[in-house]
Enzyme design. Structure first.
Site, PDB file in Angstrom:
ATOM      1  N   PHE A 140       1.528   6.204   5.117  1.00 57.40           N
ATOM      2  CA  PHE A 140       0.495   5.430   6.078  1.00 57.40           C
ATOM      3  C   PHE A 140      -0.274   4.337   5.081  1.00 57.40           C
ATOM      4  CE2 PHE A 140       0.495   9.978   6.709  1.00 57.40           C
ATOM      5  CZ  PHE A 140       1.041   9.843   7.948  1.00 57.40           C
TER       6      PHE A 140
ATOM      7  N   GLY B 147       0.848  -1.413  -0.069  1.00 62.22           N
ATOM      8  CA  GLY B 147      -0.049  -0.099   0.039  1.00 62.22           C
ATOM      9  C   GLY B 147       0.878   1.162  -0.042  1.00 62.22           C
ATOM     10  N   CYS B 148       0.252   2.275   0.579  1.00 65.65           N
ATOM     11  CA  CYS B 148       0.876   3.634   0.349  1.00 65.65           C
ATOM     12  C   CYS B 148       2.182   3.881   1.204  1.00 65.65           C
ATOM     13  CB  CYS B 148      -0.114   4.645   0.856  1.00 65.65           C
ATOM     14  SG  CYS B 148      -1.637   4.745  -0.174  1.00 65.65           S
ATOM     15  N   TYR B 149       2.423   3.206   2.063  1.00 67.30           N
ATOM     16  CA  TYR B 149       3.562   3.235   2.929  1.00 67.30           C
ATOM     17  C   TYR B 149       4.815   2.346   2.261  1.00 67.30           C
ATOM     18  CZ  TYR B 149       2.856  -1.188   5.232  1.00 67.30           C
ATOM     19  OH  TYR B 149       2.566  -2.573   5.562  1.00 67.30           O
ATOM     20  N   ALA B 150       4.545   1.609   1.176  1.00 74.75           N
ATOM     21  CA  ALA B 150       5.618   0.839   0.883  1.00 74.75           C
ATOM     22  C   ALA B 150       6.887   1.508   0.172  1.00 74.75           C
ATOM     23  CB  ALA B 150       5.269  -0.035  -0.441  1.00 74.75           C
TER      24      ALA B 150
END
Length: 393
Positions: free
Chosen positions: A354, A154-157
């Site tokens: 996040f 997701g967005c924190y990768a």
């Protein structure tokens, strides 16, 4: 041994669609009545997003002119996972190549053959042999380049990818790590009236970002030293931000409680990141925060005492691109780097991202101008403390 983020390149698909035009597409696809359409347009209007990029031109076209979605009432039969992954395989590689070329054009001293590690990041498509192997061939990378894939985080990768790059550079002298984040979020439009899906459909766009990390700063211009990382979990939000593969694409859950939970956890996350570093929050004037949405940015400002000006790079990226999952925080860092001057050498940069879990990632970076240091002694003096470049007193 330190590691440095030396350049960031980006690329977007050719279809740039105004946010309210996408709202009209969604209202038609969901077969909303007049009241429902009015509410949906209001949601899109307050999102903080002006436009988004997509590999699918359909979002900007009237019914009857679609290329991917069926030209039928209700878009039936609705495209399944296989059709969406076919689009991913078609578009991910050329978009990634453009981002890499944009990155390396900023570093004329770096030859592609000198790249030792390749890290690919994506949560919006999968296949094998995958994007990593295709990039080796398309870019002319050495066949023995060490490949690592960071998938479905997701967005924190991107932060996890930078952690890997940092570890490679610290353990391998001369390592040059190419990180490529490619996300085609708009492939996963969900034809659902649930609030979580309405919000997700309103936020996400397509884009790619490429970063070069190595054990020395760039020969010219600013670099960002990777000084520290910290990961936190908010188990209370385990089901409030989630990402599942279903029959009709990848399904994002993004509840209205997420900003509140991030607001509750961001202070402790920041303290834990900085507790072993010679930097305090009051010393930090530069921020690169993942714009998961306008309310998330506002929640962080309230928790940490930041202003909208502190968050200006995040708001700019949100407005111009929407949320592009893992690539987004790198877009924010790119906008910040464009403003840096030699006088900023030693300045700390605080960054957050996040994602599902609820996962909160934090990293501290510091501005480096290695080559220009002799020329700016009259502007700023810097010293390295615990691998962090901080202003000397």
């Amino acid at each position: 041994m330190s590691s440095y983020l030396c350049a960031i390149g980006t690329a977007n698909p050719p279809h740039r669609i105004p946010q309210l035009q996408i709202a009209d597409f969604m209202a038609s696809a969901l077969e909303l009545d007049e009241a429902g359409t009015r509410k949906l347009r209001a949601l899109y209007r307050v999102s903080g997003i002006g436009q988004r990029y997509t590999v699918l031109p359909d979002y900007g076209r009237p019914p009857g002119e679609f290329e991917f979605f069926p030209n039928t009432p209700g878009l039936e039969p609705f495209p399944g996972v296989g059709q969406r992954m076919s689009q991913y395989r078609q578009h991910a590689l050329p978009l990634s190549v453009r981002a890499v070329k944009d990155c390396l054009e900023q570093l004329p001293e770096v030859e592609i053959a000198s790249v030792t590690h390749l890290i690919t990041v994506s949560c919006t498509g999968m296949y094998a042999p995958g994007l990593d192997i295709e990039l080796v061939a398309a870019l002319g990378l050495p066949g023995n380049v060490q490949r690592t894939c960071v998938n479905f985080m997701g967005c924190y990768a991107a932060v996890n990818a930078l952690k890997l790059a940092d570890a490679f550079c610290r353990s391998t002298p001369g390592a040059r790590v190419l990180v490529v984040c490619t996300e085609l979020c708009t492939l996963h439009f969900q034809k659902s009236h649930e609030d979580d899906h309405l919000v997700s459909n309103a936020l996400f766009g397509d884009g790619a970002a490429a970063v070069l990390v190595q054990s020395q700063p760039a020969a010219t211009g600013p670099s960002l030293a990777l000084a520290g990382f910290h990961c936190g979990l908010e188990p209370e939000g385990h089901t409030d931000m989630a990402w599942h593969i279903n029959d009709f694409g990848f399904e994002m859950t993004l509840s209205s409680y997420v900003p509140r939970m991030i607001q509750q956890g961001i202070g402790q996350l920041t303290r834990q990141l900085l507790q072993d570093l010679p930097v305090q929050l009051v010393d930090i004037r530069s921020f690169a925060i993942h714009p998961g949405g306008r309310k998330i940015l506002e929640a962080i400002e309230q928790a940490l005492g930041l202003t909208a000006h502190d968050n200006r790079f995040a708001y700019q990226v949100l407005r111009e691109y929407g949320n592009m999952s893992s690539a987004t925080v790198l877009y924010v860092l790119r906008e910040l780097m464009r403003t840096l001057t030699p006088a900023d050498a030693g300045e700390p940069v605080l960054s957050f991202a996040f994602g599902p879990g609820l996962t909160l990632e934090a990293m501290l970076l510091t501005v480096a101008y290695e080559v220009n240091a002799k020329n700016v002694e009259d502007i700023v003096s810097v010293e390295k403390v615990n691998n962090v470049v901080v202003p000397s007193s």
